[in-house]
Write an enzyme that holds these catalytic residues in place. Structure first.
Site, short mmCIF file in Angstrom:
data_model
loop_
_atom_site.label_atom_id
_atom_site.label_comp_id
_atom_site.label_asym_id
_atom_site.label_seq_id
_atom_site.Cartn_x
_atom_site.Cartn_y
_atom_site.Cartn_z
N GLY A 94 24.76 -35.56 -25.55
CA GLY A 94 23.32 -35.92 -25.72
C GLY A 94 23.23 -37.33 -25.66
O GLY A 94 22.43 -37.97 -26.02
N LYS A 95 23.89 -38.04 -24.53
CA LYS A 95 23.90 -39.51 -24.49
C LYS A 95 22.69 -39.81 -23.79
O LYS A 95 22.00 -40.67 -24.31
CB LYS A 95 25.20 -39.96 -23.54
CG LYS A 95 26.45 -39.45 -24.29
CD LYS A 95 27.70 -40.21 -23.21
CE LYS A 95 27.80 -39.36 -22.13
NZ LYS A 95 28.26 -38.04 -22.20
N THR A 96 22.32 -39.13 -22.81
CA THR A 96 21.01 -39.44 -21.92
C THR A 96 19.75 -39.29 -22.98
O THR A 96 18.67 -39.99 -22.98
CB THR A 96 20.85 -38.46 -20.79
OG1 THR A 96 22.11 -38.97 -20.04
CG2 THR A 96 19.52 -39.07 -19.94
N GLY B 206 31.75 -40.73 -24.15
CA GLY B 206 32.15 -39.42 -24.74
C GLY B 206 31.84 -38.31 -23.89
O GLY B 206 31.53 -38.60 -22.52
N PRO B 207 32.24 -37.18 -23.97
CA PRO B 207 32.35 -36.14 -23.06
C PRO B 207 30.99 -35.83 -22.59
O PRO B 207 29.83 -36.13 -23.20
CB PRO B 207 32.86 -34.98 -23.80
CG PRO B 207 33.40 -35.70 -25.38
CD PRO B 207 32.66 -36.78 -25.28
N PRO B 208 30.84 -34.98 -21.59
CA PRO B 208 29.60 -34.48 -21.10
C PRO B 208 28.78 -33.54 -22.01
O PRO B 208 29.65 -32.78 -22.74
CB PRO B 208 30.04 -33.88 -19.82
CG PRO B 208 31.31 -34.15 -19.30
CD PRO B 208 32.03 -34.41 -20.60
N GLY B 209 27.55 -33.54 -22.06
CA GLY B 209 27.01 -32.55 -22.76
C GLY B 209 26.57 -32.92 -24.36
O GLY B 209 26.34 -32.11 -25.19
N SER C 236 50.62 -37.66 -28.82
CA SER C 236 50.47 -37.16 -30.08
C SER C 236 51.42 -36.07 -30.35
O SER C 236 51.03 -35.27 -31.38
CB SER C 236 48.84 -36.60 -30.41
OG SER C 236 48.70 -35.77 -29.45
N LYS D 234 40.87 -32.63 -33.98
CA LYS D 234 42.19 -31.80 -34.17
C LYS D 234 42.04 -31.08 -35.58
O LYS D 234 42.64 -29.89 -35.56
CB LYS D 234 43.33 -32.85 -34.31
CG LYS D 234 43.69 -33.13 -32.85
CD LYS D 234 44.81 -34.42 -32.86
CE LYS D 234 45.18 -35.10 -31.36
NZ LYS D 234 46.10 -35.93 -31.68
#
Length: 669
Positions: A256-258, A251-254, A576, A619
């Site tokens: 909460g993955k870590t 997913g995008p940075p920031g 799209s 979207k």
């Protein structure tokens, strides 16, 4: 000659007894696998024959010290309390419902697999004998069920898995040996103990040959029965065979993955370790150097285990999609072995040259773009997508998590200033444009630093007690981002589209005009090749169905068409916008205006079919922010829209369309 050789050997200093003796003691006392113990003994024998002043002596000492320092058998017990784990995840993160569910499902599987219960099935056609055995085993704390014959026993085996079957040999319908063969075929891990009053050497040999673990003669010696079953229960090792999944947070940075990985380790009660892989190019950094090289070192993987001291940590491979490769090898190839549950129990480091078991580790990888991973590596990962946060979620995260931490870090605690929800919303929408909350955290830090300066300059008595939207705007300055908003009046040839970017969803305007010419199609707005093909497809569709739209087919040959998407400095790529372009062209040539409060997304075919696209959630949220009332999405995206029902659903009417001509009546004024 022999005399001088012996004399030279006698003057060599003996190896330090303390080093050799300590190493031998550690090898004998430490719990090591057989292959590791043999490797340590071979190296110790080589060390005893080596001159302590030689360089190889120090290399051997370092090798043995590293081998004996690895956690071959040390593990931390898992904390398998689902309620506690859920409380930890909820306290650390707002939202992320699907990710939390996936973690709790993993913990539930571990908890069921690690259950200490020992299940026994007693089979005997004599009711009294069966009842006595059940009573004795149940008193010992085992989970016991009974069956009156072999057929009933097989039915029980098909319904549930038993650790042990205690069966009579002579029974009607199916004897004990037949039951033994069928039960082992259905459940190979189940053990079978035979009991009979017609004990002979031949039957005992045949029972053992077919796989029975024990053979008891009637009348049964109850002490022997208890001891045998207790020994078998002690050997139960089901939890050790559990294969941990390899999760990949994408997913995008920031987003909460870590920090979610750290929360998983905390919920499990395991140690957490993170390796950043961004820019890693040398394969030897992970797998180590062979000891033939001067200054050889073990790889970062085994070095991490040596520092942690346990063999079952939560191991995070951060930024796995940013690994590089050059003439020094492909580091990503190491993960093909590390992350494969069928192979990682025998991971070999070039320095150690002995297999080390990684199968007890819970590996978690993080990636921003899965397309950067090779196919074989992606196949080993269980992808858990992290989506961007909504504006409402960002405001709650700021109020409950980010702002309290920033206030404490900047000393604004006596008293805490109040930041209104309107001020937080202004910060989110006007000063950040991201899927995560990293930049939002920085902006809140800016507010706190300005408040800290004001508090020092004005004194405690004049400190700012509340930060409203007006004060937040004054502290942060002019907002750098201004989102697109829906138009106020119907327009000809101007359709509102929905796109997905790294920072989330956004609305765009697709403008189409026509002019005298030769039928040329002009495309501007820094469009990628996919978008250009979508525009050509849309024009061909409108031309082929001109009669249904009430358009003179001759117009297409005598007029040029110019399609433009504003913000030309920003590259645009994706699949799209086909539906949006087709509707804009249909409006342009039919002369019918387009509704400004309707937005569209979807790809199209030459026959007018609308194909599914990604990023539906983001979207729709972007449409709600811009004041859109209706959103037209592909029929095939209905499941994604339905999944949003449990969230903070925006006040937008979502309509599903299967063809371009189903969308036209809804979009045209």
């Amino acid at each position: 000659m022999l005399f001088f050789q012996k004399r030279a050997e006698s003057v060599l200093p003996p190896p330090p007894a303390s080093d050799i003796g300590q190493l031998r003691t550690r090898i004998e006392s430490q719990e090591l696998p057989h292959h590791a113990r043999e490797a340590a003994k071979r190296e110790l024998e080589r060390l005893e024959k080596t001159d302590p002043s030689a360089a190889e002596y120090g290399v051997g000492l370092a090798y043995l010290d590293f081998l004996l320092g690895l956690p071959w058998a040390a593990v931390t017990p898992d904390r398998l309390d689902l309620a506690q784990a859920e409380a930890v995840l909820d306290a650390r993160h707002h939202g992320l419902g699907q990710i939390k569910d996936r973690v709790l499902e993993y913990l539930a599987s571990r908890a069921l697999r690690a259950a200490p219960d020992f299940h026994v099935l007693v089979v005997d056609d004599e009711d009294i004998a069966r009842a006595n055995l059940e009573h004795v085993l149940r008193k010992e704390g085992f989970k016991v069920r009974g069956a009156a014959n072999g057929l009933e026993a097989l039915a029980e085996v098909r319904r549930s898995e038993f650790d042990l079957i205690v069966t009579d040999l002579k029974m009607d319908k199916m004897d004990g040996l037949q039951l033994l063969a069928e039960a082992r075929r259905i459940s190979p891990a189940t053990r079978v103990m035979l009991v009979t009053g017609f004990a002979t050497v031949d039957t005992a040999v045949e029972a053992m040959r077919q796989g029975a673990v024990y053979y008891l003669a009637k009348p049964v010696n109850l002490d022997e029965l208890r001891a045998t079953v207790a020994a078998l229960a002690k050997e139960k090792t089901a939890p050790a065979s559990f294969r941990s999944p390899v999760l990949c947070f994408s997913g995008p940075p920031g987003t909460g993955k870590t920090s979610v990985g750290q929360a998983i380790a905390e919920a499990l009660g395991r140690r957490f370790h993170r390796i950043s892989l961004a820019g890693l190019r040398d394969e030897a950094e992970l797998r180590g150097h062979r000891r033939t090289y001067v200054g050889a070192l073990p790889g970062r993987v085994l070095q991490s285990y040596a520092r942690l001291g346990v063999a079952n940590p939560v191991f995070m491979l951060d930024e796995i999609d940013k690994i590089g490769k050059d003439f020094r090898g492909d580091p990503a190839a190491v993960f093909l072995e590390m992350l494969d549950p069928e192979q990682n129990s025998q991971f070999v480091d070039n320095y150690l040259e002995a297999p080390f078991d990684l199968s007890r580790t819970l590996f978690i990888a993080t990636a921003n773009d899965l397309a950067e991973l090779s196919g074989p590596l992606r196949d080993r990962l269980e992808v858990v997508p992290f989506r961007g946060y909504t504006t409402r979620e960002k405001v709650r995260i700021a109020a409950e998590h980010l702002l309290p931490r920033q206030l404490r870090e900047h000393g604004l605690t006596h008293p805490f200033p109040t930041v209104t929800e309107e001020a937080l919303r202004l910060t989110v929408t006007g000063h950040t444009r991201e899927a995560g909350v990293r930049n939002l955290d920085r902006e809140l830090g800016r507010i706190c630093r300005k408040l800290a300066r004001l508090r020092l300059e004005q004194g405690e008595g004049q400190a700012v007690a509340e930060v409203d939207a007006a004060l937040a705007a004054a502290l942060l300055g002019p907002p750098p981002y201004r989102g697109e908003t829906a138009g106020a009046a119907p327009r000809l040839g101007v359709a509102t589209g929905l796109v997905y970017a790294d920072y989330g969803g956004e609305i765009i305007s697709v403008e189409a005009i026509r002019m005298e010419g030769t039928g040329e199609l002009l495309l501007t707005g820094s469009l990628g090749e996919v978008l250009r093909e979508s525009a050509r497809t849309a024009l061909s569709l409108v031309r082929s169905r001109a009669g249904e739209l009430g358009v003179d087919p001759g117009l297409f040959a005598s007029q040029d068409v110019h399609i433009h998407i504003p913000a030309g400095s920003i590259p645009k790529e994706g699949s799209s916008a086909g539906l949006t372009v087709a509707v804009a062209l249909a409006s342009l040539f039919s002369g019918r205006l387009l509704r400004p409060d309707v937005a569209l997304t979807g790809e199209i075919t030459l026959t007018g079919k609308v194909l599914p696209v990604g990023g539906i959630r983001e979207k729709i949220l972007a449409a709600a922010r811009a004041g859109i009332r209706e959103v037209l999405v592909p029929e095939a995206n209905r499941p994604e829209v339905a999944a949003m029902a449990g969230e903070d659903s925006p006040e937008v009417l979502v309509r599903h369309v299967a063809t371009v001509f189903a969308a036209l009546p809804l979009a045209l004024a």
